[in-house]
Design an enzyme around this catalytic site. Structure first.
Site, PDB file in Angstrom:
ATOM      1  N   GLU A  46       7.411   1.718   4.727  1.00  0.00           N
ATOM      2  CA  GLU A  46       6.300   2.616   4.441  1.00  0.00           C
ATOM      3  C   GLU A  46       5.029   2.018   5.028  1.00  0.00           C
ATOM      4  O   GLU A  46       4.651   0.900   4.677  1.00  0.00           O
ATOM      5  CB  GLU A  46       6.141   2.828   2.942  1.00  0.00           C
ATOM      6  N   ASP A  57      -3.801   2.787  -5.820  1.00  0.00           N
ATOM      7  CA  ASP A  57      -3.502   1.429  -5.379  1.00  0.00           C
ATOM      8  C   ASP A  57      -4.315   0.387  -6.130  1.00  0.00           C
ATOM      9  O   ASP A  57      -5.481   0.586  -6.462  1.00  0.00           O
ATOM     10  CB  ASP A  57      -3.761   1.295  -3.878  1.00  0.00           C
TER      11      ASP A  57
END
Length: 255
Positions: A46, A57
């Site tokens: 990814e 995140d």
């Protein structure tokens, strides 16, 4: 059948997917990291498209994203780097990012570049499901691209089933409701959540992400799913001066 579907048709368990941010630690490291991960036997990759406000995140990925942007990385540069990537590897490659940079780049242009570079799928955590159905699904289906949706402990069984029906690739099972990089050991509540998803008998395979950092957490995640995604800890392990060596050392610690 794209490379993601082919992978899951041939391998049912212990799939290792590695996430890293394009343009980190240096702007031209993207292809080298992919090449080294391929050599290490990683199953799927990814590639993060850096964004200034990555809401899902944690601090490690946020910092790598900020550094990549400072280095000059953007979607246009990334596609230039990935143009010949299929001469190097046949590992499934997924781009992960946020919808605002894609909107600025242009949805049509984005999809055309995915096809041109041989990218297999996309993860967009902040794209509403209905917007995907309207703006992307027809083009994704026509061009055999996978759209990977995230589910979390707060996602209802009804919604998970709906996501499963429109997905083509795998379901990204977020291990907790926190941001990435927070935990490495699963609680009883998390295990109950994994079991609850397995009881739904989904069409698509599942991959667990968030909080996978070492061999033990990888193995536990694989027990409850088809595999696991490692991001923050991998990024943290990358050495700017000894890139290939640090990548190989980290993957060997997992496998």
């Amino acid at each position: 059948m794209n490379r993601i579907n082919k992978l899951f048709s041939e391998k049912k368990k212990n799939i290792l997917s590695i996430y890293f941010t394009a343009g980190y630690p240096n702007i031209n490291d993207t292809v080298e990291i992919i090449k080294t991960l391929d050599e290490c036997g990683v199953d799927m990759i990814e590639v993060g498209m850096p964004f200034s406000d990555p809401i899902a995140d944690g601090p490690i990925i946020q910092e790598s994203s900020n550094r990549a942007i400072e280095n000059g990385m953007n979607i246009k540069v990334l596609f230039k780097q990935l143009l010949n990537i299929r001469k190097i590897t046949q590992i499934p490659i997924i781009l992960m990012g946020y919808i605002n940079p894609l909107y600025q780049y242009g949805y049509t242009n984005f999809i055309e570049k995915l096809i041109e570079c041989g990218i297999d799928g996309v993860i967009l955590p902040d794209l509403p499901l209905d917007d995907y159905l309207v703006s992307f699904k027809d083009s994704f289906d026509t061009n055999n691209l996978s759209y990977i949706s995230l589910v979390s402990p707060n996602t209802s069984a009804e919604r998970i089933s709906k996501i499963d029906k429109i997905s083509n690739g795998f379901i990204y099972v977020v291990s907790s409701s926190s941001i990435t990089g927070k935990k490495s050991i699963f609680s009883d509540d998390q295990v109950e959540y994994f079991n609850r998803i397995n009881e739904l008998k989904l069409i698509n395979p599942t991959i667990i992400g968030f909080g996978i950092s070492d061999k033990k957490s990888f193995q536990v995640a694989c027990y409850y799913s088809n595999g696991a995604i490692i991001g923050s800890k991998f990024i943290q392990s990358i050495s700017k001066s000894k890139l290939r060596e640090s990548v190989k050392n980290y993957i060997s610690s997992i496998r």
